[in-house]
Design a protein around this motif. Structure first.
Motif, PDB file in Angstrom:
ATOM      1  N   ARG A 155       0.814  -1.215   0.000  1.00  0.00           N
ATOM      2  CA  ARG A 155       0.000   0.000   0.000  1.00  0.00           C
ATOM      3  C   ARG A 155       0.848   1.266   0.000  1.00  0.00           C
ATOM      4  O   ARG A 155       0.544   2.214  -0.719  1.00  0.00           O
ATOM      5  CB  ARG A 155      -0.949   0.002   1.210  1.00  0.00           C
ATOM      6  N   TYR A 180       0.718   3.805  -3.054  1.00  0.00           N
ATOM      7  CA  TYR A 180       0.182   5.137  -2.781  1.00  0.00           C
ATOM      8  C   TYR A 180       1.156   6.225  -3.233  1.00  0.00           C
ATOM      9  O   TYR A 180       0.775   7.159  -3.951  1.00  0.00           O
ATOM     10  CB  TYR A 180      -0.108   5.302  -1.283  1.00  0.00           C
ATOM     11  N   THR A 228      -6.190   3.852  -2.777  1.00  0.00           N
ATOM     12  CA  THR A 228      -5.199   2.975  -2.161  1.00  0.00           C
ATOM     13  C   THR A 228      -5.078   3.241  -0.668  1.00  0.00           C
ATOM     14  O   THR A 228      -4.990   2.313   0.140  1.00  0.00           O
ATOM     15  CB  THR A 228      -3.828   3.164  -2.836  1.00  0.00           C
TER      16      THR A 228
END
Length: 219
Positions: free
Chosen positions: A100, A104, A133
């Motif tokens: 993540r 991101y 995200t």
């Protein structure tokens, strides 16, 4: 050419890492990451770039490769070369990382660079994906607001500046952007329901953070 076999500072830490790297035949990825971090902190961006490029050559894991491209893009940002940074971020995005944080920041930073190049419309889908995200981080709200502002959508920009401030009142930049936007477009206080209340709430939140954390005063 940038050499990863001779020191460019007087630091004993660098000399030890270079010695370890030489012992591995230049193939120890962990040492390369550590060396890259050292060069980043020391402001030796060409050496940091060489470390990251060497890591990409050595690893096959797309997650780690994407993280390297993120680091390479950040180096170009520090140099002020936003187009080169965007190219690095695009290489990372194409690897479709699942982590993540990496996913991101690749999207968020790509959007930021496109905004800096005045390519606001192109920035929008990247920043929207960044928010999907990780909707808890403030930067993508702020950067998407700037994209909306650049494409002539001040109402959407105002709402996003509010969201960014709510997400992180310790960073007053979005509030300042919001105040400037309203000053330039006073009709927003009529066109956007509740905006005056939101503005007052953002001001209060930023003030409270500064009161609770004295080191942030004047930031």
């Amino acid at each position: 050419d940038i050499s990863l076999h001779r020191p460019c500072t007087s630091s004993e830490t660098e000399k030890r890492m270079l010695s370890s790297l030489d012992e591995s035949g230049g193939r120890d990825v962990r040492v390369l990451w550590s060396l890259g971090a050292f060069y980043s902190q020391a402001g030796h961006y060409d050496q940091e770039t060489a470390c990251m490029q060497r890591v990409i050559e050595l690893i096959e894991d797309p997650e780690q490769q994407a993280a390297c491209f993120l680091a390479l893009g950040q180096i170009q940002e520090q140099k002020g070369d936003y187009r080169a940074a965007a190219a690095r971020y695009q290489s990372g995005i194409e690897l479709e990382p699942r982590g993540r944080r990496t996913a991101y920041f690749l999207r968020n930073n790509m959007g930021y660079c496109l905004n800096e190049m005045r390519e606001h419309e192109a920035a929008v889908p990247h920043l929207e994906q960044a928010l999907k995200t990780d909707p808890t981080r403030a930067n993508a709200y702020k950067n998407l607001a700037l994209s909306y502002q650049g494409t002539g959508n001040p109402s959407g920009a105002a709402e996003l500046f509010v969201a960014a401030t709510r997400s992180n009142a310790a960073d007053p930049r979005s509030l300042r952007h919001l105040e400037s936007l309203i000053e330039a477009n006073p009709d927003l206080l009529v066109d956007v329901p509740g905006l005056q209340q939101d503005l007052d709430g953002c001001r209060f939140a930023v003030k409270e953070v500064r009161r609770q954390v004295p080191s942030l005063r004047g930031h």
